[in-house]
Design an enzyme around this catalytic site. Structure first.
Site, PDB file in Angstrom:
ATOM      1  N   CYS A 207      12.156  13.026   4.827  1.00 53.40           N
ATOM      2  CA  CYS A 207      12.744  11.899   5.542  1.00 53.40           C
ATOM      3  C   CYS A 207      14.249  11.926   5.233  1.00 53.40           C
ATOM      4  CB  CYS A 207      12.089  10.614   5.030  1.00 53.40           C
ATOM      5  SG  CYS A 207      12.732   9.118   5.775  1.00 53.40           S
TER       6      CYS A 207
ATOM      7  N   GLU B  29      20.001   8.471   0.614  1.00 48.55           N
ATOM      8  CA  GLU B  29      18.740   8.911   0.024  1.00 48.55           C
ATOM      9  C   GLU B  29      17.972   9.805   0.989  1.00 48.55           C
ATOM     10  OE1 GLU B  29      17.884   5.083  -2.854  1.00 48.55           O
ATOM     11  OE2 GLU B  29      16.854   5.124  -0.946  1.00 48.55           O
TER      12      GLU B  29
ATOM     13  N   CYS C  31      23.880   1.477   7.723  1.00 45.19           N
ATOM     14  CA  CYS C  31      23.434   1.398   9.117  1.00 45.19           C
ATOM     15  C   CYS C  31      24.066   0.166   9.750  1.00 45.19           C
ATOM     16  CB  CYS C  31      21.910   1.296   9.184  1.00 45.19           C
ATOM     17  SG  CYS C  31      21.250   1.328  10.872  1.00 45.19           S
TER      18      CYS C  31
ATOM     19  N   CYS D 266      14.894  -4.636   7.273  1.00 45.31           N
ATOM     20  CA  CYS D 266      15.176  -3.300   6.747  1.00 45.31           C
ATOM     21  C   CYS D 266      16.264  -3.376   5.681  1.00 45.31           C
ATOM     22  CB  CYS D 266      15.615  -2.394   7.892  1.00 45.31           C
ATOM     23  SG  CYS D 266      16.190  -0.777   7.358  1.00 45.31           S
TER      24      CYS D 266
ATOM     25  N   CYS E 187       9.530   3.510   4.135  1.00 39.15           N
ATOM     26  CA  CYS E 187      10.358   3.130   5.282  1.00 39.15           C
ATOM     27  C   CYS E 187      10.994   1.771   5.073  1.00 39.15           C
ATOM     28  CB  CYS E 187       9.513   3.048   6.543  1.00 39.15           C
ATOM     29  SG  CYS E 187       9.154   4.643   7.227  1.00 39.15           S
TER      30      CYS E 187
ATOM     31  N   CYS F 246      18.933  -4.775  11.327  1.00 41.48           N
ATOM     32  CA  CYS F 246      17.570  -5.307  11.473  1.00 41.48           C
ATOM     33  C   CYS F 246      17.199  -6.090  10.208  1.00 41.48           C
ATOM     34  CB  CYS F 246      16.565  -4.183  11.698  1.00 41.48           C
ATOM     35  SG  CYS F 246      16.931  -3.225  13.179  1.00 41.48           S
TER      36      CYS F 246
HETATM   37  N1  SAH Z   1      17.296   3.546  12.688  1.00 43.19           N
HETATM   38  C1  SAH Z   1      16.137   4.303  13.020  1.00 43.19           C
HETATM   39  C2  SAH Z   1      15.537   5.096  11.890  1.00 43.19           C
HETATM   40  C3  SAH Z   1      15.531   4.526  10.508  1.00 43.19           C
HETATM   41  S1  SAH Z   1      14.209   3.524   9.953  1.00 43.19           S
HETATM   42  C4  SAH Z   1      15.090   3.391  13.615  1.00 43.19           C
HETATM   43  O1  SAH Z   1      15.294   2.196  13.616  1.00 43.19           O
HETATM   44  O2  SAH Z   1      14.113   3.896  14.137  1.00 43.19           O
HETATM   45  C5  SAH Z   1      12.705   4.306  10.261  1.00 43.19           C
HETATM   46  C6  SAH Z   1      11.586   3.347  10.593  1.00 43.19           C
HETATM   47  O3  SAH Z   1      11.308   2.450   9.500  1.00 43.19           O
HETATM   48  C7  SAH Z   1      11.920   2.443  11.775  1.00 43.19           C
HETATM   49  O4  SAH Z   1      10.822   2.356  12.620  1.00 43.19           O
HETATM   50  C8  SAH Z   1      12.190   1.128  11.097  1.00 43.19           C
HETATM   51  O5  SAH Z   1      12.043   0.052  11.967  1.00 43.19           O
HETATM   52  C9  SAH Z   1      11.152   1.155  10.010  1.00 43.19           C
HETATM   53  N2  SAH Z   1      11.367   0.147   8.967  1.00 43.19           N
HETATM   54  C10 SAH Z   1      12.536  -0.401   8.567  1.00 43.19           C
HETATM   55  N3  SAH Z   1      12.324  -1.303   7.603  1.00 43.19           N
HETATM   56  C11 SAH Z   1      11.001  -1.295   7.362  1.00 43.19           C
HETATM   57  C12 SAH Z   1      10.176  -2.006   6.450  1.00 43.19           C
HETATM   58  N4  SAH Z   1      10.694  -2.863   5.594  1.00 43.19           N
HETATM   59  N5  SAH Z   1       8.842  -1.751   6.485  1.00 43.19           N
HETATM   60  C13 SAH Z   1       8.328  -0.855   7.338  1.00 43.19           C
HETATM   61  N6  SAH Z   1       9.046  -0.147   8.209  1.00 43.19           N
HETATM   62  C14 SAH Z   1      10.376  -0.381   8.227  1.00 43.19           C
END
Ligand code: SAH
Length: 403
Positions: free
Chosen positions: A147, A134, A154, A161, A394, A158
């Site tokens: 974005c 996406e 991935c 996410c 995000c 985490c």
């Molecule tokens: N892998 C990279 C970029 C992808 S995510 C990273 O970790 O930075 C981009 C941002 O969104 C990251 O800061 C991630 O931690 C955040 N993110 C992921 N899940 C989220 C959620 N459920 N709510 C808010 N931010 C989130």
């Protein structure tokens, strides 16, 4: 005696492990992380994967003069077209052959979702092998941000996410990354993104890129850096964007952060920290088992020293998990210990993902977190959560194709 951290903030401490989250572990007993891309077929080589010299060589191999390469680049990088019918300056008899060989289709639009007032579009793309990714296009006053995804899925796992929950499918190629921008520019040129001011007359194109879609960009290092170079190369050989308008966000792969700092590519750097203490970050960001909070912050500080670019710290505020006042103070202390004026903090209320047991911090808690950091001299601004209603915010990118 100084008050204990708990005494300054009486709210409970929620932890991923106690809430039913189970960390997958590898054979070595350490959290399971996928750094290597699973072996799968590679997407076709595309014009945007090639250097300018290689493009000329490819055109020469078809017995065409070098200026044809420049014409093709102009079509793709300046006019955002890959349609031979529009390329009337190319010899009619060779057009289909040339485009077929140089601009193979990489992204097929499966679906797009638009917010009510139209200023955000989420695109769902199918790649050549069926993998889904996406990208999210957003209009803000004075800028248009895309974005982008850098991997299908991935491997960083985490728990908060959506993308992280489904594992890594594969790395995306440079051209698959760049083509997301070209596709967005094409949509903009056709007037498909709403929210435009009535008096706005400048031609529209993406001005800012954030590598905050699916994937860990620094786990796909070479292709991401090559894609960024193409984005910042002047037109017609590239997209002519400003490097500072490109933000690379990482979970904290320290050796790759150091390498990025040395690239002479002054992109904006963002570190997804989400906790200032290893005790919590070990659970929240599995890669913390390899590189600790202090390692990641040292690498971020080094990025600033080498590039002169102020870095951002991302911090998703999760209710009763990482939003305690003492954590704001500890974060400020760790940042200030590394100097002043080199960093700003971007907290964002958590976007709960489907089935998530966690939720965003309450507004007054968010405000207090921000206030404490600012009071300690660390510039901090709460980020908005655009695209929430279309699961485009995000961490919500899961690329489920429910159709
Ligand atoms: N892998 C990279 C970029 C992808 S995510 C990273 O970790 O930075 C981009 C941002 O969104 C990251 O800061 C991630 O931690 C955040 N993110 C992921 N899940 C989220 C959620 N459920 N709510 C808010 N931010 C989130």
């Amino acid at each position: 005696m100084p008050p204990t951290p708990e005494a300054t903030d009486a709210r409970p401490q929620v932890r991923p492990a106690t809430e039913g989250w189970q960390q997958k572990v590898g054979e070595d007993g350490r959290p399971l992380l996928q750094f290597a891309s699973p072996r799968r077929g590679k997407p076709p080589v595309h014009w945007a994967d090639l250097s300018v010299e290689d493009r000329v060589a490819k055109v020469a191999a078809l017995a065409l003069p070098a200026f044809r390469a420049r014409q093709l680049s102009t079509h793709y990088f300046t006019h955002y077209t890959a349609d031979p019918a529009e390329m009337t300056d190319l010899p009619a008899a060779r057009r289909d052959e040339l485009v077929g060989a140089m601009l193979p289709p990489l992204l097929t639009e499966v679906r797009r979702l638009t917010t009510d007032n139209g200023d955000t579009i989420k695109f769902l793309w199918r790649l050549f092998d069926g993998a889904l990714v996406e990208s999210v296009l957003m209009r803000y006053p004075g800028r248009v941000t895309l974005c982008v995804s850098s991997q299908a899925g991935c491997g960083m796992n985490c728990p908060f996410c959506a993308t992280g929950q489904n594992g890594l499918t594969r790395n995306m190629s440079s051209a698959e990354i760049v083509d997301q921008v070209v596709a967005a520019n094409r949509a903009l040129a056709r007037g498909e993104l709403g929210g435009k001011d009535a008096d706005e007359t400048t031609p529209e194109r993406v001005s800012n890129i954030v590598f905050m879609g699916m994937g860990e960009p620094l786990a796909n290092y070479r292709r991401v850096v090559d894609a960024v170079r193409t984005m910042v190369t002047p037109q017609p050989d590239g997209l002519g964007m400003r490097a500072r308008g490109v933000t690379v966000s990482t979970v904290g792969l320290v050796p790759a952060i150091d390498k990025l700092a040395a690239e002479q590519l002054p992109v904006t750097f963002a570190l997804s920290l989400h906790a200032p203490d290893d005790e919590l970050r070990d659970e929240l960001i599995p890669v913390n088992s390899r590189w600790k909070v202090d390692d990641a912050l040292d690498a971020a500080r080094n990025y600033f020293e080498v590039t002169g670019r102020r870095v951002s710290i991302e911090y998703a505020l999760i209710k009763d998990m990482n939003d305690h006042a003492w954590r704001a103070d500890l974060l400020a202390e760790k940042l200030n210990a590394r100097g002043r004026g080199w960093v700003h903090v971007n907290p964002i209320p958590l976007n709960p993902t489907p089935g998530s047991i966690w939720t965003a911090s309450e507004p007054h808690v968010q405000d207090e977190f921000v206030r404490r950091l600012n009071a300690a001299g660390v510039p901090t601004t709460l980020r908005d959560t655009r695209g929430k209603e279309i699961d485009g915010a995000c961490g919500q990118l899961a690329a489920a194709d429910e159709d």
